[in-house]
Enzyme design. Sequence first.
Site, mmCIF file in Angstrom:
data_model
loop_
_atom_site.group_PDB
_atom_site.id
_atom_site.type_symbol
_atom_site.label_atom_id
_atom_site.label_comp_id
_atom_site.label_asym_id
_atom_site.label_seq_id
_atom_site.Cartn_x
_atom_site.Cartn_y
_atom_site.Cartn_z
ATOM 1 N N ASN A 9 0.877 -1.170 0.000
ATOM 2 C CA ASN A 9 0.000 0.000 0.000
ATOM 3 C C ASN A 9 0.914 1.219 0.000
ATOM 4 O OD1 ASN A 9 -1.865 2.001 0.451
ATOM 5 N ND2 ASN A 9 -2.158 1.519 2.626
ATOM 6 N N LYS A 11 0.235 4.276 -0.294
ATOM 7 C CA LYS A 11 -0.331 5.523 0.249
ATOM 8 C C LYS A 11 -0.017 6.664 -0.734
ATOM 9 C CE LYS A 11 0.179 3.419 4.676
ATOM 10 N NZ LYS A 11 0.169 3.553 6.115
ATOM 11 N N HIS A 95 -9.304 1.785 4.540
ATOM 12 C CA HIS A 95 -8.045 1.932 5.277
ATOM 13 C C HIS A 95 -8.240 2.894 6.447
ATOM 14 C CE1 HIS A 95 -3.942 2.971 6.262
ATOM 15 N NE2 HIS A 95 -3.612 1.809 5.717
ATOM 16 N N GLU A 97 -6.525 5.227 7.533
ATOM 17 C CA GLU A 97 -6.250 6.637 7.229
ATOM 18 C C GLU A 97 -7.443 7.292 6.543
ATOM 19 O OE1 GLU A 97 -2.571 5.894 5.201
ATOM 20 O OE2 GLU A 97 -1.681 5.309 7.110
ATOM 21 N N GLU A 167 -5.603 -4.646 10.395
ATOM 22 C CA GLU A 167 -4.550 -3.652 10.622
ATOM 23 C C GLU A 167 -4.835 -2.893 11.921
ATOM 24 O OE1 GLU A 167 -2.454 -2.525 6.697
ATOM 25 O OE2 GLU A 167 -4.153 -1.199 6.964
ATOM 26 N N GLY A 173 2.342 2.487 10.530
ATOM 27 C CA GLY A 173 3.309 3.573 10.355
ATOM 28 C C GLY A 173 4.005 3.988 11.641
ATOM 29 N N SER A 213 3.228 -1.973 10.178
ATOM 30 C CA SER A 213 4.674 -2.049 10.393
ATOM 31 C C SER A 213 5.256 -3.437 10.105
ATOM 32 C CB SER A 213 5.044 -1.577 11.805
ATOM 33 O OG SER A 213 4.635 -0.236 11.999
HETATM 34 P P1 PGA Z 1 2.809 0.403 7.444
HETATM 35 O O1 PGA Z 1 1.359 0.626 6.795
HETATM 36 O O2 PGA Z 1 3.322 -0.914 6.932
HETATM 37 O O3 PGA Z 1 3.628 1.571 6.971
HETATM 38 O O4 PGA Z 1 2.622 0.382 8.925
HETATM 39 C C1 PGA Z 1 0.488 -0.441 6.631
HETATM 40 C C2 PGA Z 1 -0.788 0.042 6.023
HETATM 41 O O5 PGA Z 1 -1.205 1.170 6.342
HETATM 42 O O6 PGA Z 1 -1.421 -0.650 5.215
#
Ligand code: PGA
Length: 251
Positions: A9, A11, A95, A97, A167, A173, A213
């Site tokens: 992903n 982003k 997601h 976010e 998640e 992140g 992460s």
């Molecule tokens: P990350 O993001 O691996 O940077 O923690 C995962 C995601 O948001 O899908």
Amino acid sequence: MRRKVIAGNWKMNKTPTETKAFVEELKAVASGKDNCDIVICVPFVDLQAALEGTKGTKIKVGAQNVHFAPSGAYTGEVSAAMLVDLGVEYVVIGHSERRQYFGETDETVNARVKAALEAGLKVILCIGELEKERDQGITAEILGKQTKVDLLGVTAEQMKNVIIAYEPVWAIGTGKTATNEQADEACGIVRDVVASLYGKDVADKAIVQYGGSMNAKNAADLLKCENVDGGLIGGASLKAPDFGVIIDAAQ
Ligand code: PGA
């Protein structure tokens, strides 16, 4: 035996020019790694470059959002039919976010999931609890509610085209990964909810990824967990060598 799905992903990262270069690198690291599915979910403007670059390979391309209406007065939005017409196969929906910064709710997530499936897209549905909710001991309830509401009206047949990405919001992140036990337990809870909705057969076949992460160092252990069928990877998917190590771990 479920096949693992490793999805990046991106982003809001990489321009079309950077996408073109990245895909060449990724093709080299992914070559011959046929024992898992590989998807890159890229910004809308990078889709064309990703599709062209991956043509003839096993690397699939996904978007990171889709609108629920077929067309109309929704300035700035993109429909499922537009993605399908371009040749896009997957779409990330819900997601954290999007839920946090763009007002997504389980209801709008559900509408997007249905629109995407009806158009023939494969959905990567993201769910996960906040740190506060984990501390309150209501992780299972939150995952149950999200899974049930986000999948309202989705048929057992359509579930073949749904991947659920667990998640935990506190792990996204942040560099704070769920332990293997936490990831396995939560993915198992999600699978149980799917079983309660669609029966054991659908649940046994359902792909439930872990995201938050996941990186080149921890992927192998997370991917060994019985209920973890792959990863949705943000930061570590932006560098082809790191993403390659995760792909290797899924072999
Ligand atoms: P990350 O993001 O691996 O940077 O923690 C995962 C995601 O948001 O899908």
